[in-house]
Design an enzyme around this catalytic site. Structure first.
Site, PDB file in Angstrom:
ATOM      1  N   THR A 191      25.939  80.233  43.458  1.00  0.00           N
ATOM      2  CA  THR A 191      25.832  80.447  44.900  1.00  0.00           C
ATOM      3  C   THR A 191      26.634  81.643  45.394  1.00  0.00           C
ATOM      4  O   THR A 191      26.260  82.278  46.375  1.00  0.00           O
ATOM      5  CB  THR A 191      26.279  79.188  45.682  1.00  0.00           C
ATOM      6  OG1 THR A 191      27.622  78.885  45.326  1.00  0.00           O
ATOM      7  CG2 THR A 191      25.383  78.016  45.370  1.00  0.00           C
ATOM      8  N   CYS A 192      27.750  81.944  44.731  1.00  0.00           N
ATOM      9  CA  CYS A 192      28.562  83.074  45.183  1.00  0.00           C
ATOM     10  C   CYS A 192      27.852  84.400  44.968  1.00  0.00           C
ATOM     11  O   CYS A 192      28.146  85.387  45.636  1.00  0.00           O
ATOM     12  CB  CYS A 192      29.901  83.096  44.445  1.00  0.00           C
ATOM     13  SG  CYS A 192      30.977  81.716  44.883  1.00  0.00           S
ATOM     14  N   PHE A 193      26.924  84.412  44.020  1.00  0.00           N
ATOM     15  CA  PHE A 193      26.285  85.671  43.640  1.00  0.00           C
ATOM     16  C   PHE A 193      24.776  85.656  43.859  1.00  0.00           C
ATOM     17  O   PHE A 193      24.081  86.553  43.395  1.00  0.00           O
ATOM     18  CB  PHE A 193      26.610  85.977  42.179  1.00  0.00           C
ATOM     19  CG  PHE A 193      28.084  85.935  41.893  1.00  0.00           C
ATOM     20  CD1 PHE A 193      28.916  86.942  42.355  1.00  0.00           C
ATOM     21  CD2 PHE A 193      28.647  84.865  41.205  1.00  0.00           C
ATOM     22  CE1 PHE A 193      30.280  86.898  42.109  1.00  0.00           C
ATOM     23  CE2 PHE A 193      30.009  84.815  40.970  1.00  0.00           C
ATOM     24  CZ  PHE A 193      30.841  85.831  41.422  1.00  0.00           C
TER      25      PHE A 193
END
Length: 523
Positions: free
Chosen positions: A474-476
């Site tokens: 999710t961060c990327f």
């Protein structure tokens, strides 16, 4: 002249601009590429979204739309010429042109607005907050209201970011306002936990667990349009509540300047008042159809054959109205004893309209205080309420083709890559939103391709085990897809992942080892 007719012309241009903005966003058009074909306005679209315009001949709408486009081409040229001016002088000129910005399209003025906002950008202050999701979840299950902001995710963040730290909200495009550390969870916040925290906060705001918003009367009565809308709770007036409203306003300012879109179902009356614009009877109707029906019946009594002599037989009202929370509001001193008559009915209409428009005036003052601490007045003055709303809530639909256009495969597996897009097209609207939250921690796509800070990266992994699930980063904004042999298996595993792995962030955990049975114990 009836209430609606007095407001026609201004609304006419406003709604045409809204249509043109949506056409340009949906078709990814620039101003210079707008043609006769691209401004076709269908009768059914007007009837559905702009019912008050459906009586206007379509050729008149098109002529007016062309006029607005030509005004925008002129304004674009003027703005390019003004770029040579010094900043202070340039903004002085723009302030004089502000009244014309009502018909200036978003694409024409976006760069100017962004430039004004950037003048108040802060360096990352390094604010970090701890969030106990289990505490918030357990509190919500009790059906209580977090009046002091002590238990909810919103409340926990609110108490850790005091007013003097609102500078963390003065971040620009896609920048994280603060770092989120989930208590008892292992994820490191490279963006995913922050976005998950935002989703939780705005879900709480639009629920009964916080005292800030309440369902609109239309929602409660299941009548009228826009039944999904939430409105300000006019009964939340405690000092702590007002501080929470101010914090909410600062959050809205952050969403606008960072283009971090969230699901937020607020009506036109809210967005207009946030910009200091005057709402009208149609804005009240959008939240309370029954009240407006009463006012319209009183105003148009001649159409129903009601005379002065028969008025008392048809209406039995006193100078009292009910606010959106159901509380009684006396319109004049001793209003409970003063009957509405044929002679004073228009006074009753005016006082009721004014009372409903101003029912949350105090709360809105605090929301505006928070909002304008993050967004400069000079930028907000150039906005229409529709542009403000759109740039906070984003696209309501997950457009699969638009997402595909802003995605890139990492590796070679054309079959599985096409499996993904076929599945997303077949998914329900809710499932598409769930997919987006799974891979990015967001529920809304950016408005344009330029607003993507990173493209959606789709990678492929080899696996002999058909129970392996897709892995989200999710961060990327990424996903790892096992090379499933069949489409049916692919759909089954992807659907299982988005339904059962909502709170798992693979950025700090080795989930490659897990299959379905393991995740049932660990999710």
């Amino acid at each position: 002249m009836c209430i609606r007719d007095r407001l026609y012309k201004e609304e006419f241009d406003e709604q045409l601009c809204d249509i043109l903005n949506k056409v340009m966003i949906a078709k990814d058009l620039v101003l210079d590429s707008l043609t006769e074909d691209s401004i076709q306005i269908l009768d059914e679209e007007l009837s559905q979204h702009y019912p008050n315009m459906k009586s206007v001949p379509i050729h008149i709408l098109r002529v007016r739309a062309k006029t607005i486009i030509e005004i925008n081409r002129i304004m674009k040229e003027l703005m390019e010429e003004y770029e040579i001016l010094q900043t202070e002088e340039k903004f002085r000129v723009y302030s004089q042109l502000a009244p014309f910005f009502r018909v200036v399209l978003w694409q024409t003025k976006q760069k100017l607005i962004d430039r004004i906002i950037e003048l108040q950008t802060e360096d990352d202050p390094g604010v970090s907050v701890k969030v106990n999701r289990l505490r918030a979840k357990n509190f919500a299950r009790q059906g209580l209201v977090d009046h002091r902001g002590e238990f909810t995710v919103f409340g926990q963040v609110f108490h850790q970011i005091k007013e003097e730290n609102y500078s963390c909200f003065r971040m620009n495009k896609d920048a994280r306002a603060f770092e989120v550390k989930f208590v008892g969870e292992g994820a490191i916040d490279a963006g995913g936990p922050f976005r998950e925290g935002l989703s939780l906060i705005f879900a709480e705001i639009q629920s009964k667990v916080l005292p800030l918003l309440i369902p609109s009367p239309n929602q409660k009565n299941n009548i009228g349009m826009y039944r999904e809308k939430w409105i300000i709770n006019p009964n939340s007036k405690s000092p702590e509540n007002l501080k929470m409203f101010q914090f909410f306003g600062a959050f809205l300012g952050y969403l606008f300047r960072s283009r971090t879109y969230q699901v937020l179902d607020l009506p036109s009356i809210f967005w207009k008042q946030l910009l200091g614009q005057r709402p009208n009877i149609k804005d009240i109707e959008a939240i309370d159809r029954l009240t407006v029906q009463v006012l319209q019946d009183l105003e148009n009594i001649e159409e129903k054959g009601i005379t002065k002599e028969t008025f008392d037989d048809c209406f039995d009202y006193c100078f009292v109205t009910n606010l959106s929370d159901g509380s009684e509001y006396v319109l004049v001193p001793n209003g409970k004893e003063i009957r509405v008559t044929f002679e004073n009915r228009r006074e009753f209409i005016a006082l009721t309209t004014e009372a409903r428009i101003n029912e949350s005036r105090i709360q809105m003052e605090y929301i505006r205080k928070g909002f304008y601490s993050i967004i400069p007045n000079g930028a907000a003055a150039l906005l229409t309420w529709q542009e403000l709303e759109t740039n906070i809530v984003g696209r309501s639909e997950v457009d699969v083709e638009f997402l595909k256009m802003n995605s890139r495969p990492n590796g070679d597996s054309e079959e599985v890559y096409e499996f993904l897009w076929k599945a997303l097209k077949e998914f329900t609207t809710e499932e598409r939103v769930m997919y987006l939250k799974f891979v990015w921690g967001r529920s809304r796509l950016p408005l344009t391709s330029d607003d993507f800070s990173t493209k959606h990266e789709i990678s492929f992994i080899d696996s002999d085990n058909e129970t392996k699930l897709p892995i989200a980063h999710t961060c990327f904004f990424g996903i790892d897809l096992p090379r499933y042999k069949s489409y049916s298996t692919f759909v089954e595993k992807l659907r299982y992942a988005i339904y059962n792995c909502k709170e798992i962030d693979a950025d700090n955990t080795d989930f490659e080892q897990f299959g379905e049975d393991d995740l049932l114990d660990n999710a």
